[in-house]
Design a protein around this motif. Structure first.
Motif, PDB file in Angstrom:
ATOM      1  N   VAL A   1      -2.762  13.508  15.839  1.00 27.00           N
ATOM      2  CA  VAL A   1      -1.439  13.203  16.390  1.00 27.00           C
ATOM      3  C   VAL A   1      -1.585  12.027  17.343  1.00 27.00           C
ATOM      4  O   VAL A   1      -2.466  12.025  18.218  1.00 27.00           O
ATOM      5  N   TYR A   2      -0.706  11.034  17.187  1.00 27.11           N
ATOM      6  CA  TYR A   2      -0.752   9.826  18.011  1.00 27.11           C
ATOM      7  C   TYR A   2       0.633   9.551  18.589  1.00 27.11           C
ATOM      8  O   TYR A   2       1.664   9.977  18.031  1.00 27.11           O
ATOM      9  N   GLY A   3       0.636   8.826  19.689  1.00 29.26           N
ATOM     10  CA  GLY A   3       1.876   8.332  20.241  1.00 29.26           C
ATOM     11  C   GLY A   3       2.403   7.157  19.437  1.00 29.26           C
ATOM     12  O   GLY A   3       1.652   6.491  18.708  1.00 29.26           O
ATOM     13  N   ALA A   4       3.709   6.896  19.581  1.00 27.52           N
ATOM     14  CA  ALA A   4       4.311   5.822  18.784  1.00 27.52           C
ATOM     15  C   ALA A   4       3.726   4.464  19.132  1.00 27.52           C
ATOM     16  O   ALA A   4       3.674   3.573  18.275  1.00 27.52           O
ATOM     17  N   ASP A   5       3.240   4.287  20.367  1.00 28.86           N
ATOM     18  CA  ASP A   5       2.675   2.999  20.767  1.00 28.86           C
ATOM     19  C   ASP A   5       1.204   2.855  20.384  1.00 28.86           C
ATOM     20  O   ASP A   5       0.601   1.810  20.638  1.00 28.86           O
ATOM     21  N   GLU A   6       0.606   3.894  19.784  1.00 28.41           N
ATOM     22  CA  GLU A   6      -0.808   3.832  19.396  1.00 28.41           C
ATOM     23  C   GLU A   6      -1.003   3.476  17.930  1.00 28.41           C
ATOM     24  O   GLU A   6      -2.142   3.293  17.500  1.00 28.41           O
ATOM     25  N   ILE A   7       0.072   3.411  17.177  1.00 26.79           N
ATOM     26  CA  ILE A   7      -0.046   3.141  15.744  1.00 26.79           C
ATOM     27  C   ILE A   7       0.767   1.904  15.396  1.00 26.79           C
ATOM     28  O   ILE A   7       1.635   1.474  16.153  1.00 26.79           O
ATOM     29  N   GLN A   8       0.460   1.344  14.247  1.00 24.78           N
ATOM     30  CA  GLN A   8       1.150   0.146  13.781  1.00 24.78           C
ATOM     31  C   GLN A   8       1.399   0.278  12.284  1.00 24.78           C
ATOM     32  O   GLN A   8       0.498   0.628  11.526  1.00 24.78           O
ATOM     33  N   LEU A   9       2.632   0.011  11.882  1.00 22.26           N
ATOM     34  CA  LEU A   9       2.994   0.121  10.475  1.00 22.26           C
ATOM     35  C   LEU A   9       2.355  -1.008   9.679  1.00 22.26           C
ATOM     36  O   LEU A   9       2.405  -2.169  10.072  1.00 22.26           O
ATOM     37  N   LEU A  10       1.722  -0.655   8.558  1.00 23.19           N
ATOM     38  CA  LEU A  10       1.099  -1.653   7.686  1.00 23.19           C
ATOM     39  C   LEU A  10       2.129  -2.158   6.692  1.00 23.19           C
ATOM     40  O   LEU A  10       2.783  -1.367   5.998  1.00 23.19           O
ATOM     41  N   GLN A  11       2.254  -3.468   6.620  1.00 23.18           N
ATOM     42  CA  GLN A  11       3.179  -4.072   5.678  1.00 23.18           C
ATOM     43  C   GLN A  11       2.536  -4.124   4.299  1.00 23.18           C
ATOM     44  O   GLN A  11       1.364  -4.490   4.166  1.00 23.18           O
ATOM     45  N   PRO A  12       3.259  -3.766   3.259  1.00 21.12           N
ATOM     46  CA  PRO A  12       2.673  -3.830   1.905  1.00 21.12           C
ATOM     47  C   PRO A  12       2.401  -5.281   1.504  1.00 21.12           C
ATOM     48  O   PRO A  12       3.107  -6.205   1.917  1.00 21.12           O
ATOM     49  N   ASN A  13       1.347  -5.471   0.705  1.00 22.82           N
ATOM     50  CA  ASN A  13       0.996  -6.817   0.251  1.00 22.82           C
ATOM     51  C   ASN A  13       2.082  -7.365  -0.672  1.00 22.82           C
ATOM     52  O   ASN A  13       2.517  -6.674  -1.608  1.00 22.82           O
ATOM     53  N   PRO A  14       2.522  -8.597  -0.448  1.00 21.47           N
ATOM     54  CA  PRO A  14       3.564  -9.147  -1.330  1.00 21.47           C
ATOM     55  C   PRO A  14       3.025  -9.375  -2.734  1.00 21.47           C
ATOM     56  O   PRO A  14       1.847  -9.723  -2.921  1.00 21.47           O
ATOM     57  N   PRO A  15       3.820  -9.188  -3.756  1.00 23.81           N
ATOM     58  CA  PRO A  15       3.347  -9.399  -5.139  1.00 23.81           C
ATOM     59  C   PRO A  15       3.078 -10.875  -5.393  1.00 23.81           C
ATOM     60  O   PRO A  15       3.704 -11.747  -4.783  1.00 23.81           O
ATOM     61  N   PRO A  16       2.117 -11.190  -6.265  1.00 21.01           N
ATOM     62  CA  PRO A  16       1.830 -12.618  -6.576  1.00 21.01           C
ATOM     63  C   PRO A  16       3.027 -13.259  -7.258  1.00 21.01           C
ATOM     64  O   PRO A  16       3.782 -12.594  -7.970  1.00 21.01           O
ATOM     65  N   PRO A  17       3.234 -14.542  -7.034  1.00 19.66           N
ATOM     66  CA  PRO A  17       4.381 -15.223  -7.672  1.00 19.66           C
ATOM     67  C   PRO A  17       4.234 -15.243  -9.178  1.00 19.66           C
ATOM     68  O   PRO A  17       3.132 -15.357  -9.724  1.00 19.66           O
ATOM     69  N   ALA A  18       5.357 -15.104  -9.845  1.00 23.30           N
ATOM     70  CA  ALA A  18       5.348 -15.111 -11.308  1.00 23.30           C
ATOM     71  C   ALA A  18       5.031 -16.508 -11.819  1.00 23.30           C
ATOM     72  O   ALA A  18       5.557 -17.504 -11.326  1.00 23.30           O
ATOM     73  N   GLN A  19       4.138 -16.581 -12.850  1.00 23.09           N
ATOM     74  CA  GLN A  19       3.767 -17.868 -13.431  1.00 23.09           C
ATOM     75  C   GLN A  19       4.721 -18.191 -14.576  1.00 23.09           C
ATOM     76  O   GLN A  19       4.612 -17.673 -15.681  1.00 23.09           O
ATOM     77  N   GLY A  20       5.684 -19.028 -14.265  1.00 20.00           N
ATOM     78  CA  GLY A  20       6.667 -19.392 -15.277  1.00 20.00           C
ATOM     79  C   GLY A  20       6.157 -20.478 -16.201  1.00 20.00           C
ATOM     80  O   GLY A  20       5.048 -21.010 -16.052  1.00 20.00           O
ATOM     81  N   ARG A  21       6.998 -20.857 -17.150  1.00 17.55           N
ATOM     82  CA  ARG A  21       6.635 -21.887 -18.127  1.00 17.55           C
ATOM     83  C   ARG A  21       6.547 -23.242 -17.427  1.00 17.55           C
ATOM     84  O   ARG A  21       7.398 -23.604 -16.646  1.00 17.55           O
ATOM     85  N   GLY A  22       5.500 -23.967 -17.690  1.00 19.41           N
ATOM     86  CA  GLY A  22       5.324 -25.283 -17.103  1.00 19.41           C
ATOM     87  C   GLY A  22       4.652 -25.254 -15.754  1.00 19.41           C
ATOM     88  O   GLY A  22       4.716 -26.228 -15.024  1.00 19.41           O
ATOM     89  N   GLN A  23       4.041 -24.118 -15.362  1.00 20.21           N
ATOM     90  CA  GLN A  23       3.362 -24.023 -14.083  1.00 20.21           C
ATOM     91  C   GLN A  23       1.887 -23.716 -14.325  1.00 20.21           C
ATOM     92  O   GLN A  23       1.533 -22.983 -15.260  1.00 20.21           O
ATOM     93  N   ASP A  24       1.052 -24.227 -13.446  1.00 18.44           N
ATOM     94  CA  ASP A  24      -0.366 -23.921 -13.537  1.00 18.44           C
ATOM     95  C   ASP A  24      -0.670 -22.703 -12.690  1.00 18.44           C
ATOM     96  O   ASP A  24       0.220 -22.058 -12.149  1.00 18.44           O
ATOM     97  N   ARG A  25      -1.936 -22.361 -12.577  1.00 14.18           N
ATOM     98  CA  ARG A  25      -2.335 -21.169 -11.835  1.00 14.18           C
ATOM     99  C   ARG A  25      -2.016 -21.265 -10.357  1.00 14.18           C
ATOM    100  O   ARG A  25      -1.923 -20.258  -9.669  1.00 14.18           O
ATOM    101  N   SER A  26      -1.902 -22.454  -9.861  1.00 14.49           N
ATOM    102  CA  SER A  26      -1.584 -22.619  -8.441  1.00 14.49           C
ATOM    103  C   SER A  26      -0.121 -22.394  -8.156  1.00 14.49           C
ATOM    104  O   SER A  26       0.280 -22.376  -7.000  1.00 14.49           O
ATOM    105  N   GLY A  27       0.711 -22.232  -9.198  1.00  8.74           N
ATOM    106  CA  GLY A  27       2.128 -22.005  -8.992  1.00  8.74           C
ATOM    107  C   GLY A  27       2.929 -23.277  -8.919  1.00  8.74           C
ATOM    108  O   GLY A  27       4.135 -23.230  -8.741  1.00  8.74           O
TER     109      GLY A  27
END
Length: 316
Positions: A275-301
Motif C-alpha cells: 500500500v502506497y500513498g498517492a504521492d509515492e507512485i507515478q502512473l506509467l504512460q503506455p508506449n505510443p504505437p509506431p507510425p503506420a508505413q504508408g505507400r511511398g514512405q521509407d522505414r524512417s516514415g
C-alpha cells in the motif's frame, strides 16, 4: 396608573417593516400530519410551540390536526407556509382519530376490491378532503380503474379520485426505516427527488449489489448523492484500478484505491501487494504505437526526396 403600551400583532409588524413578507424572518414551526409523514413548515405567529404538542394547522389541503416535530424558531421561509390556527383541543383530537379510522376502513376496502377485480395496482394511501377522497396507488403499467372508482364512490358516498405515483413517491408517503437504521430521507427532510446514477456508487467504491445500493423503493439510494462531489474531488490525481504505476519498489498494477485517505494498493509479479500513498507512485504512460508505413514512405516514415522523384521521372 397608565395602561401598558399594546403590542403590535405580528402581521402589522411585518407590514410596518417595509420589507416584502417572504424576505422577513418569521416564527416557523415544523409539524407532521402522520408519524411517517414529511415535516411541513408552518407560520406559528406569536405562539411558541414545543416538540410533541398537538396543533390545528391550516394549509393548502385544508385544516387538520398535526404534531409539532420541530419547535418554533425564527427563519426566512423559502416558500408558502401553512398557518397554525390554535392548540388542539380534546374534540379536535377525537375528530382526528375518527378520520384516521375512516381512512383505514376505506383503504382496506379499496385493497379488497382491487384484489377482487384482479387489478395490478397497490393502493397504499387515502386522504380525505371534505367531500372528495383521494386514493394513491402504484402500478407498473396503465390500468383501467373505472369500475373500482364506481364501487368506492357507492360505498363511501363521496367523490373518489385515483392518483398513480411512482415507487419513490410511494416510499416517501409510506415511510420506513432504511438500512442505516434511520427514517427514510425522502419521508423526513428531502424537499424533492434528484437524479441518482450508478456512477455515484462507483465513485464511492461501493459494492454494486442491489441489496446494498438500492433503497426501500427498489431504486438507487438518495443518500448516494450526499458525498458524491467530495469523492470526485478527492479522487482527482489517483490512478484507476488496473493501471500500471511506478512505485519505490518497482513497477506494479493498481489493485484497489482508498479515495478518502488517498492510498493505493499495488500488486507485483514476484512479491506480495503493498500500500502506497498517492504521492509515492507515478502512473506509467503506455508506449505510443509506431507510425503506420504508408505507400511511398521509407522505414524512417519520410516520403521520397526530390532527387528520388527526379530519377523516377527520368527513368534511371
Amino acid at each position: 396608573m397608565s395602561d401598558p403600551t399594546p403590542s403590535v400583532p405580528a402581521p402589522v409588524a411585518r407590514e410596518a417593516s417595509g420589507l416584502p413578507q417572504e424576505r422577513q424572518e418569521r416564527q416557523v414551526v415544523g409539524v407532521k400530519f402522520s408519524p411517517t409523514g414529511r415535516v411541513i413548515d408552518c407560520d406559528s405567529g406569536s405562539w411558541v410551540f414545543r416538540q410533541g404538542e398537538v396543533v390545528v394547522v391550516d394549509d393548502r389541503r385544508g385544516s387538520g390536526v398535526a404534531v409539532v416535530s420541530v419547535p418554533t424558531r425564527s427563519r426566512k421561509p423559502s416558500g408558502s407556509l401553512g398557518r397554525i390556527l390554535r392548540r388542539a383541543e380534546a374534540r379536535d383530537v377525537q375528530r382526528a382519530k375518527e378520520d384516521a379510522r375512516r381512512q383505514m376502513d376505506a383503504l382496506a376496502y379499496a385493497r379488497s376490491r382491487a384484489r377482487a377485480m384482479r387489478l395490478p395496482i397497490k393502493v397504499f394511501q387515502v386522504d380525505f378532503h371534505g367531500d372528495r377522497i383521494v386514493f394513491s396507488f402504484s402500478s407498473e403499467k396503465r390500468v383501467d380503474f373505472r369500475d373500482l372508482v364506481r364501487d368506492l364512490s357507492a360505498r363511501l358516498h363521496a367523490r373518489v379520485d385515483m392518483r398513480q405515483v411512482g415507487v419513490r413517491d410511494e416510499a416517501r408517503s409510506v415511510g420506513g426505516i432504511g438500512s442505516c437504521g434511520r427514517e427514510l430521507c425522502c419521508s423526513t427532510f428531502l424537499p424533492h427527488f434528484v437524479p441518482v446514477s450508478i456512477k455515484m456508487a462507483k465513485n464511492q467504491r461501493l459494492v454494486l449489489n442491489p441489496t446494498k445500493v438500492a433503497g426501500q423503493c427498489g431504486r438507487l439510494k438518495c443518500c448516494l448523492m450526499y458525498e458524491d462531489a467530495q469523492y470526485v474531488e478527492a479522487g482527482k490525481g489517483l490512478p484507476k484500478q488496473g493501471k500500471q504505476v511506478q512505485t519505490p519498489d518497482g513497477i506494479g498494477r493498481v489493485d484497489d484505491i482508498d479515495v478518502l485517505s488517498r492510498r493505493v494498493r499495488v500488486t507485483f509479479m514476484d512479491r506480495p501487494a503493498e500500500v502506497y500513498g498517492a504521492d509515492e507512485i507515478q502512473l506509467l504512460q503506455p508506449n505510443p504505437p509506431p507510425p503506420a508505413q504508408g505507400r511511398g514512405q521509407d522505414r524512417s516514415g519520410r516520403g521520397p526526396s526530390l532527387l528520388d522523384r527526379g530519377n523516377a521521372q527520368s527513368g534511371d
